[in-house]
Motif scaffolding. Sequence first.
Motif: not given
Lengths: 648, 648
Positions: A123-130, A134-142, A216-221, A236-238
């Motif tokens: 319930d509590l975790f659900g109160d806060f949106e994910l 940080t964010q990990r963004l894939f990009v393909e550069l020309p 592959k986006h991980y954090g440590l508490a 941090l994705t799931t």
Amino acid sequence: MGPAGELFDGKDLVKLPEAEMVKIRGNRIYENGPADVYCGGAGSCGKCRVVLERGQVATEPTGKLTEEQLAAGSVLACTSTVTGDVAVRVPVESQLGDTRAVLAREHRTVTHGSALTPKDLGDLFGDFELDPPTQRLFVELPPPTLEDNLADLERLRRELARAHGVAEFSVDHACLAQLARHLRQADWKVTATLTRGGDGEGPRLIGIDSGDRSAKHYGLAVDIGTTSVWAELIDLTTRQALARESEYNSQISLGDDIITRIVAATKKDGLARLQGLVAGTINTLIDRLVEKTAVERDDIVYLVAAGNTTMVHLFFGIEPRHIREEPYIPTVNFPPAVPAATLGLRVAPGARVLCLPGRASYVGGDITAGLLASGVFRSEKLTLYIDIGTNGEMALGNREWLLSCACSAGPAFEGGSVKHGMRAVLGAIETVRIDPDTLEPMIVTIGQKRPKGICGSGLIDAVAELFLTGIINERGKFNMDLGHPRLRSVGGIAEYLLVQAEQSGTGADIAITEADLDNLIRTKGAIYAGIMTLLGQMEMPVEAIEQVYIAGGFGRYLELDQAITIGLLPEFAEEKVKYVGNGSLLGAHLVLLSRAARETAGEIARSMTYLELSTNPGFMDNYVSALFLPHTDQHAFPSVLQRVSRAH
Amino acid sequence: MGPAGELFDGKDLVKLPEAEMVKIRGNRIYENGPADVYCGGAGSCGKCRVVLERGQVATEPTGKLTEEQLAAGSVLACTSTVTGDVAVRVPVESQLGDTRAVLAREHRTVTHGSALTPKDLGDLFGDFELDPPTQRLFVELPPPTLEDNLADLERLRRELARAHGVAEFSVDHACLAQLARHLRQADWKVTATLTRGGDGEGPRLIGIDSGDRSAKHYGLAVDIGTTSVWAELIDLTTRQALARESEYNSQISLGDDIITRIVAATKKDGLARLQGLVAGTINTLIDRLVEKTAVERDDIVYLVAAGNTTMVHLFFGIEPRHIREEPYIPTVNFPPAVPAATLGLRVAPGARVLCLPGRASYVGGDITAGLLASGVFRSEKLTLYIDIGTNGEMALGNREWLLSCACSAGPAFEGGSVKHGMRAVLGAIETVRIDPDTLEPMIVTIGQKRPKGICGSGLIDAVAELFLTGIINERGKFNMDLGHPRLRSVGGIAEYLLVQAEQSGTGADIAITEADLDNLIRTKGAIYAGIMTLLGQMEMPVEAIEQVYIAGGFGRYLELDQAITIGLLPEFAEEKVKYVGNGSLLGAHLVLLSRAARETAGEIARSMTYLELSTNPGFMDNYVSALFLPHTDQHAFPSVLQRVSRAH
């Protein structure tokens, strides 16, 4: 007993090459020997006894060792200096024990109150949106051409803006230095890791990795306790917690409590050493977590830690000395995030570390985290949140207001300042019952090993039983008139023999002394007085408290009846009491998942009122009144009175 | 000749202790010897000749030394490996000379065109409001009490907000770590140094100092040239430039030009070494500046540097390798500011370093700086801005548009690829006149020392005179038919003897060879072709150019007539030409004083169009046409034609 050239360590014989023996020449054994010291090397706790098997040491006189021990070659490691090659044996009671097994003593059922259920947490975790930091963004550069000849960084900016709408960000210098190589080796397909900013900082590029690692986006508490450190690896994705590990805080080798460590930090290189020790502990946990989960450490890009104010200062390498000097001012309650590399942590090179904000020198980010994780900050019910540990931190309030304090409870519950006290590790007596007729004890140890000493919950049990059976009186004095064989006087101090040498795991008697009782009564009195002072400040009775959250590893194993019997807690109705578990770790977990939770933590820390007890006259009155079993005002404990009279 | 155990360095005998002798064992002499090498240690320039006085070296065969030199013990330092203790002598022509005296050869008057006047600069500086990138704010904090128990950092935030309206800022970790001590030692009266942010970063606390240092607010403007580094200490309160210093870029020891250094950077530790070398040069300048001005180095809180793209990459320790590989892409054109400590600079511990943005691999921040400082970016007149150096960078345009290019001109003007070429240091021939009747030369050297070689301006002079007097033809070939004793052939290569061995400072003849003429013609042809290609791109004639700004240390000493005579520049009217001086340093200075100037520099770099010449067919045509004196199309140089016919 070890042959020459060998040194006993915590558990087994360790064969040392001659070089090692030379290396310790001139050092204190203590540096290489047992970690289980309570006084930080002052020679005052007597816990670091070692037996000299070979060689000579220069040692200071001590009253902590018996004549027999001295005759057998015992010395206190902390006050002994090695003058040549030596072989020492570390006796079992000076050993830290098998720490992992015990920190995870999940086997024991909680018999009183109830823990927060997974549903409560959901319930509590659900109160806060994910919304992780940080964010990990894939990009393909020309790839660049003579016509499209933007520089690498500006090309990356352009594609991040096009593909992900991320336009403006600052850049870690380390990222920039090797950007050219990274982009080309990755054939222009990379994952950019960015912090999202906040607290006066904008977004920042902290990493570039080859290929698509965006999932592959991980954090440590991390919960940095004075005694134990816990770490939990979070996807941090799931939102999923993948694994959890714990270990004793290696800083214990420089002292058991906060004050000793602050003093140690003022010594030459002390601060750097303490910083390195706790970072080392966290690195150990990271090593185990990545091994267990097969997550790559370079994919751990953010850490959120919660700890008391001193722990946070030491972890960040910030001078803590003024925390212990009136008017008790920390350097910082809202520490800015720092690079993990600055702290020596082995995760992604650009990872950042954030510590939860605290309120004051003795109400730290661990309390903020607990108030966040237990939902006190949004509860309509008047709640007492209490973390029973060395520092006895607590807060009273609800969604409208929060009042906090810390009553230096002392280390009695963690095995300190008690003759045969020990931490809750294998062989520790955790449950005691005394037959009211025979006055003979029954004991249960952790891991069903031979008893080596008594831990916090065992001590509370023992004192409650001694009191209920009339072996001790309200002042904690033994009723020697009973003439029971277990009641005796050793060196002029009365004690109750809990375990005889033949049955013990140390080969020595285990007893509870009148000095131990004094210490315990002061400890429980401080906590009780803290609760009453918070209530008094609000002019509220005990009954006004609608729920009680008990946090901390020790809290989990506290038996409510016994705690009330000795007057550690007021007579809370069982249904009001919930065990939060590791509230500090839960709070760190939340902040790792959600920037809104981070904001909320900031609001909690900012809005909370702090009551400094060390100079509070009301607290002193409450404290003095609480130095009895269960209390001077016995009417405050009607059910205890009933039980006492029933028992007699 | 040196006794055993001694090593000759650049000027004098240096007594080396035996340990030093051992230290160089197995190293290349080159590492410890002359810095004046042009080829970066490839053995191809022959400039690092040293004479072995004692001991043995392993050396590679070379065609760069005469048989006599070989017989006398000469070796090329760069291709020789020391195999034991040695004593070497560094001959005068391999020495760097007294660099300081010459870098500041302000004595020489500029005879053609006009330099920017102090008034011009004042106008320009006045355009930008004083608004440096940092602020130093004095605050006096109320000491904490039990009632007012804010933590140190939060207390500082409160007072900075109260007294200066600065509320939100991030904090350097290093500041935080010692904040408690600093505040208390300073009795709560401190100066906070903050960056003002920008480029996606918010304000940041970078320093805390005792007492009121708010008026001691200094910055450093730096011009990082491939050859020389200039630094100017600026008072950020008064705008005043307090002192200026210059020194050769120590990176010269790893190669004279950009390409050689990029190659050096790809070798093991090469990048770190090049970074350290230029940081060392800047530290030397800082040392001199603080000594000269009595400014404390800890009060230098911001640095702004301008340099070509390669210099900026090397200074920041960023891999430069792709700058030289088609399609010539730098890692970054807009480098984010970095901590000075990261770069190893000895200024305030929290100081930051910003480099001016560039446009492309070969049009860097030095050109942006020059366009800013000379006011081209706001001029209504069509302007040619040209930096005559190794790289021949230039831009054409006005307030509406800017078109830039770089034509790799080569090091001829800086003494490279010319047999007796040398930099403009003491003893360099800087002016040459040849009597049209006797064909005998008159020379002037820098510092009126015995001539050692010929520098860029001397070379242009010499070639112009050789051409005007008919000693060489339009193709740069000697007219041997003249039968003049100074005209001779050495090893099959024709040359004009400028100075006889007896008169020279090196004990050897100084001559100009046909190979030198070939090199010079290629160099001047490249620059001229660059100008024509820019004009061609805009379909504009030479006459459309309304003003010409010539920048760079060398540009200052260029004689316009002679430059036109050899066809280095088109026939610009004298009144159109202005000498900017060190435009790069001026631009850095401006950016240090004003964040608006920084914005403008960004706009210049962003808006400028870049023309890649190495693949431009128009450039190749222009280049080939320019490989004559003054040019294939002689009608483009009517005044030169006139002078040639007058002279004959």
